[in-house]
Design a protein around this motif. Structure first.
Motif, PDB file in Angstrom:
ATOM      1  N   LYS A  86     -27.859 -53.676 -49.386  1.00 21.88           N
ATOM      2  CA  LYS A  86     -29.125 -52.938 -49.265  1.00 21.88           C
ATOM      3  C   LYS A  86     -30.194 -53.809 -48.609  1.00 21.88           C
ATOM      4  O   LYS A  86     -30.936 -53.349 -47.735  1.00 21.88           O
ATOM      5  CB  LYS A  86     -29.606 -52.465 -50.640  1.00 21.88           C
ATOM      6  CG  LYS A  86     -28.818 -51.321 -51.203  1.00 21.88           C
ATOM      7  CD  LYS A  86     -29.313 -50.962 -52.589  1.00 21.88           C
ATOM      8  CE  LYS A  86     -28.376 -49.977 -53.253  1.00 21.88           C
ATOM      9  NZ  LYS A  86     -28.726 -49.729 -54.656  1.00 21.88           N
ATOM     10  N   ASN A  87     -30.280 -55.065 -49.053  1.00 23.45           N
ATOM     11  CA  ASN A  87     -31.262 -55.980 -48.468  1.00 23.45           C
ATOM     12  C   ASN A  87     -30.985 -56.205 -46.989  1.00 23.45           C
ATOM     13  O   ASN A  87     -31.906 -56.191 -46.168  1.00 23.45           O
ATOM     14  CB  ASN A  87     -31.258 -57.328 -49.201  1.00 23.45           C
ATOM     15  CG  ASN A  87     -31.842 -57.229 -50.582  1.00 23.45           C
ATOM     16  OD1 ASN A  87     -32.619 -56.333 -50.888  1.00 23.45           O
ATOM     17  ND2 ASN A  87     -31.461 -58.151 -51.445  1.00 23.45           N
ATOM     18  N   MET A  88     -29.720 -56.418 -46.645  1.00 20.33           N
ATOM     19  CA  MET A  88     -29.361 -56.630 -45.237  1.00 20.33           C
ATOM     20  C   MET A  88     -29.767 -55.442 -44.392  1.00 20.33           C
ATOM     21  O   MET A  88     -30.347 -55.605 -43.313  1.00 20.33           O
ATOM     22  CB  MET A  88     -27.850 -56.848 -45.090  1.00 20.33           C
ATOM     23  CG  MET A  88     -27.390 -58.223 -45.376  1.00 20.33           C
ATOM     24  SD  MET A  88     -25.677 -58.508 -44.881  1.00 20.33           S
ATOM     25  CE  MET A  88     -24.795 -57.097 -45.479  1.00 20.33           C
ATOM     26  N   LEU A  89     -29.458 -54.254 -44.854  1.00 16.48           N
ATOM     27  CA  LEU A  89     -29.756 -53.053 -44.075  1.00 16.48           C
ATOM     28  C   LEU A  89     -31.252 -52.878 -43.844  1.00 16.48           C
ATOM     29  O   LEU A  89     -31.669 -52.470 -42.760  1.00 16.48           O
ATOM     30  CB  LEU A  89     -29.160 -51.817 -44.735  1.00 16.48           C
ATOM     31  CG  LEU A  89     -27.637 -51.741 -44.698  1.00 16.48           C
ATOM     32  CD1 LEU A  89     -27.139 -50.537 -45.487  1.00 16.48           C
ATOM     33  CD2 LEU A  89     -27.117 -51.696 -43.267  1.00 16.48           C
ATOM     34  N   SER A  90     -32.071 -53.222 -44.845  1.00 15.56           N
ATOM     35  CA  SER A  90     -33.511 -53.086 -44.639  1.00 15.56           C
ATOM     36  C   SER A  90     -34.012 -54.095 -43.605  1.00 15.56           C
ATOM     37  O   SER A  90     -34.838 -53.768 -42.759  1.00 15.56           O
ATOM     38  CB  SER A  90     -34.279 -53.215 -45.957  1.00 15.56           C
ATOM     39  OG  SER A  90     -34.203 -54.527 -46.463  1.00 15.56           O
ATOM     40  N   PHE A  91     -33.495 -55.324 -43.637  1.00 14.40           N
ATOM     41  CA  PHE A  91     -33.899 -56.319 -42.642  1.00 14.40           C
ATOM     42  C   PHE A  91     -33.344 -55.985 -41.261  1.00 14.40           C
ATOM     43  O   PHE A  91     -34.018 -56.193 -40.248  1.00 14.40           O
ATOM     44  CB  PHE A  91     -33.450 -57.728 -43.056  1.00 14.40           C
ATOM     45  CG  PHE A  91     -34.304 -58.329 -44.135  1.00 14.40           C
ATOM     46  CD1 PHE A  91     -35.627 -58.650 -43.907  1.00 14.40           C
ATOM     47  CD2 PHE A  91     -33.766 -58.578 -45.386  1.00 14.40           C
ATOM     48  CE1 PHE A  91     -36.421 -59.206 -44.900  1.00 14.40           C
ATOM     49  CE2 PHE A  91     -34.551 -59.135 -46.391  1.00 14.40           C
ATOM     50  CZ  PHE A  91     -35.874 -59.454 -46.150  1.00 14.40           C
ATOM     51  N   ILE A  92     -32.132 -55.462 -41.214  1.00 13.41           N
ATOM     52  CA  ILE A  92     -31.534 -55.076 -39.934  1.00 13.41           C
ATOM     53  C   ILE A  92     -32.409 -54.031 -39.253  1.00 13.41           C
ATOM     54  O   ILE A  92     -32.645 -54.095 -38.047  1.00 13.41           O
ATOM     55  CB  ILE A  92     -30.091 -54.562 -40.158  1.00 13.41           C
ATOM     56  CG1 ILE A  92     -29.154 -55.756 -40.420  1.00 13.41           C
ATOM     57  CG2 ILE A  92     -29.604 -53.736 -38.984  1.00 13.41           C
ATOM     58  CD1 ILE A  92     -27.772 -55.358 -40.884  1.00 13.41           C
ATOM     59  N   LYS A  93     -32.935 -53.091 -40.020  1.00 17.06           N
ATOM     60  CA  LYS A  93     -33.826 -52.078 -39.450  1.00 17.06           C
ATOM     61  C   LYS A  93     -35.126 -52.712 -38.969  1.00 17.06           C
ATOM     62  O   LYS A  93     -35.648 -52.351 -37.915  1.00 17.06           O
ATOM     63  CB  LYS A  93     -34.118 -50.984 -40.472  1.00 17.06           C
ATOM     64  CG  LYS A  93     -32.938 -50.071 -40.719  1.00 17.06           C
ATOM     65  CD  LYS A  93     -33.272 -49.026 -41.744  1.00 17.06           C
ATOM     66  CE  LYS A  93     -32.070 -48.136 -42.018  1.00 17.06           C
ATOM     67  NZ  LYS A  93     -32.366 -47.126 -43.035  1.00 17.06           N
ATOM     68  N   GLU A  94     -35.655 -53.657 -39.741  1.00 21.65           N
ATOM     69  CA  GLU A  94     -36.906 -54.317 -39.358  1.00 21.65           C
ATOM     70  C   GLU A  94     -36.768 -55.037 -38.023  1.00 21.65           C
ATOM     71  O   GLU A  94     -37.695 -55.064 -37.227  1.00 21.65           O
ATOM     72  CB  GLU A  94     -37.353 -55.314 -40.437  1.00 21.65           C
ATOM     73  CG  GLU A  94     -37.859 -54.668 -41.697  1.00 21.65           C
ATOM     74  CD  GLU A  94     -39.111 -53.831 -41.483  1.00 21.65           C
ATOM     75  OE1 GLU A  94     -40.014 -54.255 -40.737  1.00 21.65           O
ATOM     76  OE2 GLU A  94     -39.176 -52.730 -42.059  1.00 21.65           O
ATOM     77  N   PHE A  95     -35.615 -55.633 -37.786  1.00 21.12           N
ATOM     78  CA  PHE A  95     -35.382 -56.349 -36.539  1.00 21.12           C
ATOM     79  C   PHE A  95     -34.793 -55.455 -35.451  1.00 21.12           C
ATOM     80  O   PHE A  95     -34.484 -55.926 -34.357  1.00 21.12           O
ATOM     81  CB  PHE A  95     -34.450 -57.551 -36.765  1.00 21.12           C
ATOM     82  CG  PHE A  95     -35.118 -58.722 -37.424  1.00 21.12           C
ATOM     83  CD1 PHE A  95     -36.094 -59.453 -36.757  1.00 21.12           C
ATOM     84  CD2 PHE A  95     -34.771 -59.105 -38.702  1.00 21.12           C
ATOM     85  CE1 PHE A  95     -36.708 -60.542 -37.348  1.00 21.12           C
ATOM     86  CE2 PHE A  95     -35.383 -60.199 -39.304  1.00 21.12           C
ATOM     87  CZ  PHE A  95     -36.353 -60.918 -38.622  1.00 21.12           C
ATOM     88  N   LEU A  97     -31.820 -54.040 -35.203  1.00 22.40           N
ATOM     89  CA  LEU A  97     -30.517 -54.577 -34.832  1.00 22.40           C
ATOM     90  C   LEU A  97     -29.400 -53.539 -34.823  1.00 22.40           C
ATOM     91  O   LEU A  97     -28.253 -53.873 -34.577  1.00 22.40           O
ATOM     92  CB  LEU A  97     -30.134 -55.721 -35.785  1.00 22.40           C
ATOM     93  CG  LEU A  97     -31.050 -56.947 -35.731  1.00 22.40           C
ATOM     94  CD1 LEU A  97     -30.641 -57.958 -36.786  1.00 22.40           C
ATOM     95  CD2 LEU A  97     -31.042 -57.567 -34.350  1.00 22.40           C
ATOM     96  N   THR A  98     -29.736 -52.277 -35.052  1.00 22.30           N
ATOM     97  CA  THR A  98     -28.734 -51.222 -34.952  1.00 22.30           C
ATOM     98  C   THR A  98     -29.009 -50.425 -33.673  1.00 22.30           C
ATOM     99  O   THR A  98     -30.153 -50.373 -33.201  1.00 22.30           O
ATOM    100  CB  THR A  98     -28.785 -50.259 -36.159  1.00 22.30           C
ATOM    101  OG1 THR A  98     -30.052 -49.583 -36.148  1.00 22.30           O
ATOM    102  CG2 THR A  98     -28.600 -50.999 -37.477  1.00 22.30           C
ATOM    103  N   PRO A  99     -27.988 -49.802 -33.112  1.00 24.00           N
ATOM    104  CA  PRO A  99     -28.221 -49.001 -31.890  1.00 24.00           C
ATOM    105  C   PRO A  99     -29.296 -47.933 -32.090  1.00 24.00           C
ATOM    106  O   PRO A  99     -30.133 -47.718 -31.209  1.00 24.00           O
ATOM    107  CB  PRO A  99     -26.853 -48.365 -31.623  1.00 24.00           C
ATOM    108  CG  PRO A  99     -25.879 -49.278 -32.275  1.00 24.00           C
ATOM    109  CD  PRO A  99     -26.584 -49.839 -33.483  1.00 24.00           C
ATOM    110  N   ARG A 100     -29.305 -47.301 -33.241  1.00 22.92           N
ATOM    111  CA  ARG A 100     -30.288 -46.249 -33.500  1.00 22.92           C
ATOM    112  C   ARG A 100     -31.703 -46.826 -33.522  1.00 22.92           C
ATOM    113  O   ARG A 100     -32.625 -46.257 -32.943  1.00 22.92           O
ATOM    114  CB  ARG A 100     -29.982 -45.554 -34.822  1.00 22.92           C
ATOM    115  CG  ARG A 100     -30.948 -44.440 -35.129  1.00 22.92           C
ATOM    116  CD  ARG A 100     -30.540 -43.672 -36.355  1.00 22.92           C
ATOM    117  NE  ARG A 100     -31.440 -42.559 -36.533  1.00 22.92           N
ATOM    118  CZ  ARG A 100     -31.871 -42.146 -37.699  1.00 22.92           C
ATOM    119  NH1 ARG A 100     -31.453 -42.718 -38.791  1.00 22.92           N
ATOM    120  NH2 ARG A 100     -32.693 -41.137 -37.787  1.00 22.92           N
TER     121      ARG A 100
END
Length: 126
Positions: A86-95, A97-100
């Motif tokens: 969950k923590n990773m996914l929130s940071f991934i969105k902040e940066f 880092l996902t195609p979407r």
């Protein structure tokens, strides 16, 4: 301006590798800002916890254990893995880092560019 980043010493090799890859990518894209190293360190620490927990789950072979009173209970590594994810996914969105997230960021930038041109045109016309 040459920005230097160094992965925190508490990260293990795989997490440090991710820190270096992501920070380089953000710097190369001119998206690195002061303070990003803190959020990126948190992302990579969560990644490290997730990897370690998943390895422990695999090694354990069973997702539950029996307590002294006879109850079946989930092993703690499952909660650790889930929270880290969950923590990773929130940071991934902040940066972004996902195609979407990257496409949303691109759309936002394009919209801001269009808005700024409209404002400029209105100023010129007045």
């Amino acid at each position: 301006m040459d920005i230097q980043t160094k992965a925190p010493s508490f990260l293990k090799a795989e997490a440090k590798k991710r820190f270096d890859e992501i920070s380089k990518m953000l710097i190369d894209d001119n998206k690195w800002k002061s303070g990003d190293e803190i959020a990126l360190a948190a992302l990579c620490a969560s990644y490290q916890h997730w990897i370690e927990a998943e390895k422990a789950i695999k090694k354990n072979g069973d997702l539950c254990f029996t307590t002294e009173t006879g109850y079946r209970q989930q092993i703690p590594e499952i909660s650790i893995a889930n929270n880290a994810m969950k923590n990773m996914l929130s940071f991934i969105k902040e940066f972004a880092l996902t195609p979407r997230e990257r496409s949303k960021l691109k759309e936002l930038i394009l919209k801001e560019d269009e808005d700024s041109d409209t404002e400029m045109e209105e100023m010129i016309q007045k």
